[in-house]
Design a protein around this motif. Sequence first.
Motif, PDB file in Angstrom:
ATOM      1  N   PRO A 161      16.787  37.615  66.391  1.00  0.00           N
ATOM      2  CA  PRO A 161      17.817  36.692  65.762  1.00  0.00           C
ATOM      3  C   PRO A 161      19.034  37.548  65.338  1.00  0.00           C
ATOM      4  CG  PRO A 161      15.786  36.249  65.230  1.00  0.00           C
ATOM      5  CD  PRO A 161      15.508  37.778  65.823  1.00  0.00           C
ATOM      6  N   THR A 162      20.248  37.094  65.776  1.00  0.00           N
ATOM      7  CA  THR A 162      21.247  38.248  65.184  1.00  0.00           C
ATOM      8  C   THR A 162      22.025  37.476  64.248  1.00  0.00           C
ATOM      9  OG1 THR A 162      22.527  37.258  67.123  1.00  0.00           O
ATOM     10  CG2 THR A 162      21.645  39.636  67.106  1.00  0.00           C
ATOM     11  N   ARG A 163      21.689  36.290  63.569  1.00  0.00           N
ATOM     12  CA  ARG A 163      22.567  35.623  62.533  1.00  0.00           C
ATOM     13  C   ARG A 163      22.274  35.998  61.203  1.00  0.00           C
ATOM     14  NH1 ARG A 163      21.260  29.350  63.786  1.00  0.00           N
ATOM     15  NH2 ARG A 163      19.320  30.164  64.042  1.00  0.00           N
ATOM     16  N   GLY A 164      23.197  35.842  60.396  1.00  0.00           N
ATOM     17  CA  GLY A 164      22.859  36.331  58.943  1.00  0.00           C
ATOM     18  C   GLY A 164      23.166  37.824  58.671  1.00  0.00           C
ATOM     19  N   ARG A 165      22.943  37.966  57.328  1.00  0.00           N
ATOM     20  CA  ARG A 165      23.083  39.423  57.080  1.00  0.00           C
ATOM     21  C   ARG A 165      22.338  40.578  57.899  1.00  0.00           C
ATOM     22  NH1 ARG A 165      27.386  42.252  55.250  1.00  0.00           N
ATOM     23  NH2 ARG A 165      26.483  44.508  55.198  1.00  0.00           N
ATOM     24  N   SER A 166      20.957  40.207  57.869  1.00  0.00           N
ATOM     25  CA  SER A 166      20.179  41.053  58.561  1.00  0.00           C
ATOM     26  C   SER A 166      20.352  41.274  59.976  1.00  0.00           C
ATOM     27  CB  SER A 166      18.694  40.756  58.527  1.00  0.00           C
ATOM     28  OG  SER A 166      18.451  39.279  58.850  1.00  0.00           O
ATOM     29  N   GLN A 177      18.064  44.809  75.565  1.00  0.00           N
ATOM     30  CA  GLN A 177      16.974  43.449  75.455  1.00  0.00           C
ATOM     31  C   GLN A 177      16.564  43.204  74.034  1.00  0.00           C
ATOM     32  OE1 GLN A 177      16.210  41.935  78.038  1.00  0.00           O
ATOM     33  NE2 GLN A 177      14.489  40.926  77.049  1.00  0.00           N
ATOM     34  N   LEU A 178      16.721  44.133  73.082  1.00  0.00           N
ATOM     35  CA  LEU A 178      16.196  43.889  71.717  1.00  0.00           C
ATOM     36  C   LEU A 178      17.183  42.943  71.045  1.00  0.00           C
ATOM     37  CD1 LEU A 178      14.620  44.840  69.201  1.00  0.00           C
ATOM     38  CD2 LEU A 178      16.106  46.479  68.661  1.00  0.00           C
ATOM     39  N   LEU A 179      18.616  43.253  71.490  1.00  0.00           N
ATOM     40  CA  LEU A 179      19.539  42.305  70.879  1.00  0.00           C
ATOM     41  C   LEU A 179      19.598  40.958  71.532  1.00  0.00           C
ATOM     42  CD1 LEU A 179      22.888  44.336  70.399  1.00  0.00           C
ATOM     43  CD2 LEU A 179      21.295  43.614  68.665  1.00  0.00           C
ATOM     44  N   LEU A 239      15.042  47.230  60.996  1.00  0.00           N
ATOM     45  CA  LEU A 239      16.058  46.267  60.942  1.00  0.00           C
ATOM     46  C   LEU A 239      15.711  45.055  61.543  1.00  0.00           C
ATOM     47  CD1 LEU A 239      19.475  48.273  61.004  1.00  0.00           C
ATOM     48  CD2 LEU A 239      18.455  46.681  59.036  1.00  0.00           C
ATOM     49  N   ALA A 240      15.364  45.269  63.012  1.00  0.00           N
ATOM     50  CA  ALA A 240      15.075  44.366  63.832  1.00  0.00           C
ATOM     51  C   ALA A 240      13.956  43.338  63.231  1.00  0.00           C
ATOM     52  CB  ALA A 240      14.247  44.698  65.222  1.00  0.00           C
ATOM     53  N   ARG A 241      12.818  44.073  62.562  1.00  0.00           N
ATOM     54  CA  ARG A 241      11.713  43.465  61.974  1.00  0.00           C
ATOM     55  C   ARG A 241      12.232  42.405  60.648  1.00  0.00           C
ATOM     56  NH1 ARG A 241       8.870  44.600  57.227  1.00  0.00           N
ATOM     57  NH2 ARG A 241      10.015  46.340  57.012  1.00  0.00           N
ATOM     58  N   LEU A 242      13.191  42.914  60.088  1.00  0.00           N
ATOM     59  CA  LEU A 242      13.682  42.144  58.853  1.00  0.00           C
ATOM     60  C   LEU A 242      14.441  41.213  59.371  1.00  0.00           C
ATOM     61  CD1 LEU A 242      14.834  45.361  56.822  1.00  0.00           C
ATOM     62  CD2 LEU A 242      12.943  43.815  56.556  1.00  0.00           C
ATOM     63  N   THR A 243      14.805  41.136  60.434  1.00  0.00           N
ATOM     64  CA  THR A 243      15.663  39.918  61.117  1.00  0.00           C
ATOM     65  C   THR A 243      14.823  38.637  61.373  1.00  0.00           C
ATOM     66  OG1 THR A 243      15.411  40.615  63.503  1.00  0.00           O
ATOM     67  CG2 THR A 243      17.532  41.200  62.276  1.00  0.00           C
ATOM     68  N   GLY A 244      13.586  39.032  61.179  1.00  0.00           N
ATOM     69  CA  GLY A 244      12.587  38.052  61.397  1.00  0.00           C
ATOM     70  C   GLY A 244      12.110  38.005  62.916  1.00  0.00           C
ATOM     71  N   MET A 245      12.427  38.845  63.587  1.00  0.00           N
ATOM     72  CA  MET A 245      11.840  38.968  64.966  1.00  0.00           C
ATOM     73  C   MET A 245      10.457  38.756  65.045  1.00  0.00           C
ATOM     74  SD  MET A 245      13.118  41.773  67.641  1.00  0.00           S
ATOM     75  CE  MET A 245      13.073  41.633  69.409  1.00  0.00           C
ATOM     76  N   THR A 246       9.842  38.119  66.147  1.00  0.00           N
ATOM     77  CA  THR A 246       8.341  38.170  66.047  1.00  0.00           C
ATOM     78  C   THR A 246       7.807  38.990  67.093  1.00  0.00           C
ATOM     79  OG1 THR A 246       8.593  36.699  68.094  1.00  0.00           O
ATOM     80  CG2 THR A 246       8.665  35.442  66.015  1.00  0.00           C
ATOM     81  N   ASP A 259      23.457  43.527  60.556  1.00  0.00           N
ATOM     82  CA  ASP A 259      22.934  44.920  60.323  1.00  0.00           C
ATOM     83  C   ASP A 259      22.332  45.400  61.419  1.00  0.00           C
ATOM     84  OD1 ASP A 259      24.030  44.842  57.692  1.00  0.00           O
ATOM     85  OD2 ASP A 259      22.012  44.558  56.762  1.00  0.00           O
ATOM     86  N   LEU A 260      21.734  44.634  62.199  1.00  0.00           N
ATOM     87  CA  LEU A 260      20.839  45.134  63.349  1.00  0.00           C
ATOM     88  C   LEU A 260      22.031  45.283  64.453  1.00  0.00           C
ATOM     89  CD1 LEU A 260      18.511  45.595  65.221  1.00  0.00           C
ATOM     90  CD2 LEU A 260      18.233  43.125  65.500  1.00  0.00           C
ATOM     91  N   ARG A 261      23.013  44.550  64.680  1.00  0.00           N
ATOM     92  CA  ARG A 261      24.248  44.601  65.617  1.00  0.00           C
ATOM     93  C   ARG A 261      24.680  45.505  65.409  1.00  0.00           C
ATOM     94  NH1 ARG A 261      25.177  39.150  64.791  1.00  0.00           N
ATOM     95  NH2 ARG A 261      26.859  39.552  63.764  1.00  0.00           N
ATOM     96  N   THR A 262      25.270  46.136  64.112  1.00  0.00           N
ATOM     97  CA  THR A 262      26.083  47.230  63.876  1.00  0.00           C
ATOM     98  C   THR A 262      25.274  48.370  63.998  1.00  0.00           C
ATOM     99  OG1 THR A 262      26.766  45.820  62.055  1.00  0.00           O
ATOM    100  CG2 THR A 262      27.049  48.243  62.042  1.00  0.00           C
ATOM    101  N   ALA A 263      23.911  48.290  63.744  1.00  0.00           N
ATOM    102  CA  ALA A 263      23.305  49.638  63.891  1.00  0.00           C
ATOM    103  C   ALA A 263      22.904  50.085  65.377  1.00  0.00           C
ATOM    104  CB  ALA A 263      21.748  49.543  63.220  1.00  0.00           C
ATOM    105  N   VAL A 264      22.959  49.093  66.143  1.00  0.00           N
ATOM    106  CA  VAL A 264      22.657  48.977  67.530  1.00  0.00           C
ATOM    107  C   VAL A 264      23.907  49.526  68.185  1.00  0.00           C
ATOM    108  CG1 VAL A 264      22.083  47.973  69.819  1.00  0.00           C
ATOM    109  CG2 VAL A 264      20.579  47.422  67.846  1.00  0.00           C
ATOM    110  N   GLY A 265      24.888  48.815  67.764  1.00  0.00           N
ATOM    111  CA  GLY A 265      26.058  49.359  68.294  1.00  0.00           C
ATOM    112  C   GLY A 265      26.662  50.623  68.160  1.00  0.00           C
ATOM    113  N   ASP A 266      26.287  51.042  66.719  1.00  0.00           N
ATOM    114  CA  ASP A 266      26.744  52.429  66.324  1.00  0.00           C
ATOM    115  C   ASP A 266      25.875  53.384  67.325  1.00  0.00           C
ATOM    116  OD1 ASP A 266      28.043  54.426  64.453  1.00  0.00           O
ATOM    117  OD2 ASP A 266      25.716  54.596  63.965  1.00  0.00           O
TER     118      ASP A 266
END
Lengths: 185, 222
Positions: free
Chosen positions: B25-30, B19-21, B64-71, B33-40
């Motif tokens: 927002p999963t675009r960009g470097r952040s 649900q987090l993913l 990392l979710a915070r750094l993606t600009g999630m609200t 990183d979030l997708r990688t961390a969740v997948g790992d």
Amino acid sequence: MAISTIRDLPSPWRARLLPANFDTFMFHCETGSRENGRRIVTHEFPKKDLPYSEDMGRRAIEFNVRGYIIQYPADTGVPLYQRDYTLARDALQARLETGLPGPLQLPLQDPVVVVCSRYRLTEEEKFGGYCVFDMSFVELGVPPFNPTPSTYQNLLQTSQAMRNQVLASIAQPTPAASIRMKMQI
Amino acid sequence: MERNDVKASVPVCNTILEQLLVLAPTRGRSGSDLRTAVGDFLANVETYLRADTWGPPLDSIFDLARLTGMTVYQLEEVRKVGAALTPILLGAILVQNSMIQFILATQCRMIADMTFVSREDVSVIQQIMNNAFDPMQELAADDMDQATFSALIALHAALVFHLAQTARPLPRMLSYEFYAALPTLVIAYKLYSDASRADEVRAENKIVHPAFSPRIGHGLSN
């Protein structure tokens, strides 16, 4: 209903009466006066008829209290009501001399945190077992330039503390949780 | 953690992190990183859970979710999904509660960086967060977990204090109603004596065309 004494008259203020004390050191209150107002500075100008009175803020609240301590016919658990009145006298005197702030409770007024600016203890030969305290108190208020805490920094710190706490509880489950987990297994 | 608890905890992790993913927002470097961390984490979740080392990677994921600009609102949806789960085994309940506590800490961290326009915005956030904190405080109290309980109370208090301080200088939202459909320029001039705030009126009321705004809307008190 027959009214036998003046205390039987319905008087709401009597129900609100509280024992007078300064920082829990009790005394009988003979008079208690509260003084307050505004700091008004009046400017008078040359060649002008009208002055200007400028309001510079609220005055500090001052209390002038005349309290007394008197010998009681029997010793009770309350320090104020003792045969030896000097016990309560010495305790109150020592507290006043510390110079530290404390709450002042007068019988019918809200408590205020004050400091004692001066006091006078009077004992007369013709009134044995009785002493009078004339006390002056002034409102403590707040120290100037007291830095207000940054709510932003505080929120960051507590947020980090919460995360640390969760990490700690995961790494080391609480004894109660461990026991229940084992019982369930 | 025991094997039964691990098995019961895996669906909890999967549901919440998926649900987090979905919402982050999963675009960009952040985002990457979030997708990688969740997948790992999801790939190694059983290992992490069995060794009781799942705390730091989860902490990192929410940061990392915070750094993606999630609200805060998006993370609140994730929290609701997590809170709606009903695991039975205590190990899974521990995982669920810990993830929600991470979410609460992250939401508060996000709120610290937020800029509010009106007191109403602040009160909406405050209401959301109060509803989020209350059940967790009850749970911590019922579990006799004093350290977590006091951390939650301290965080809640810090949040309320911060929001109260933030709301104090902000203007209130007021409703307006004009006699006809007016352009946002006219409305801004009538409301604020400043036509340059027309875009603000448009954004606040989600006006489709700035020349024909609805007669009824909301504006700031100053």
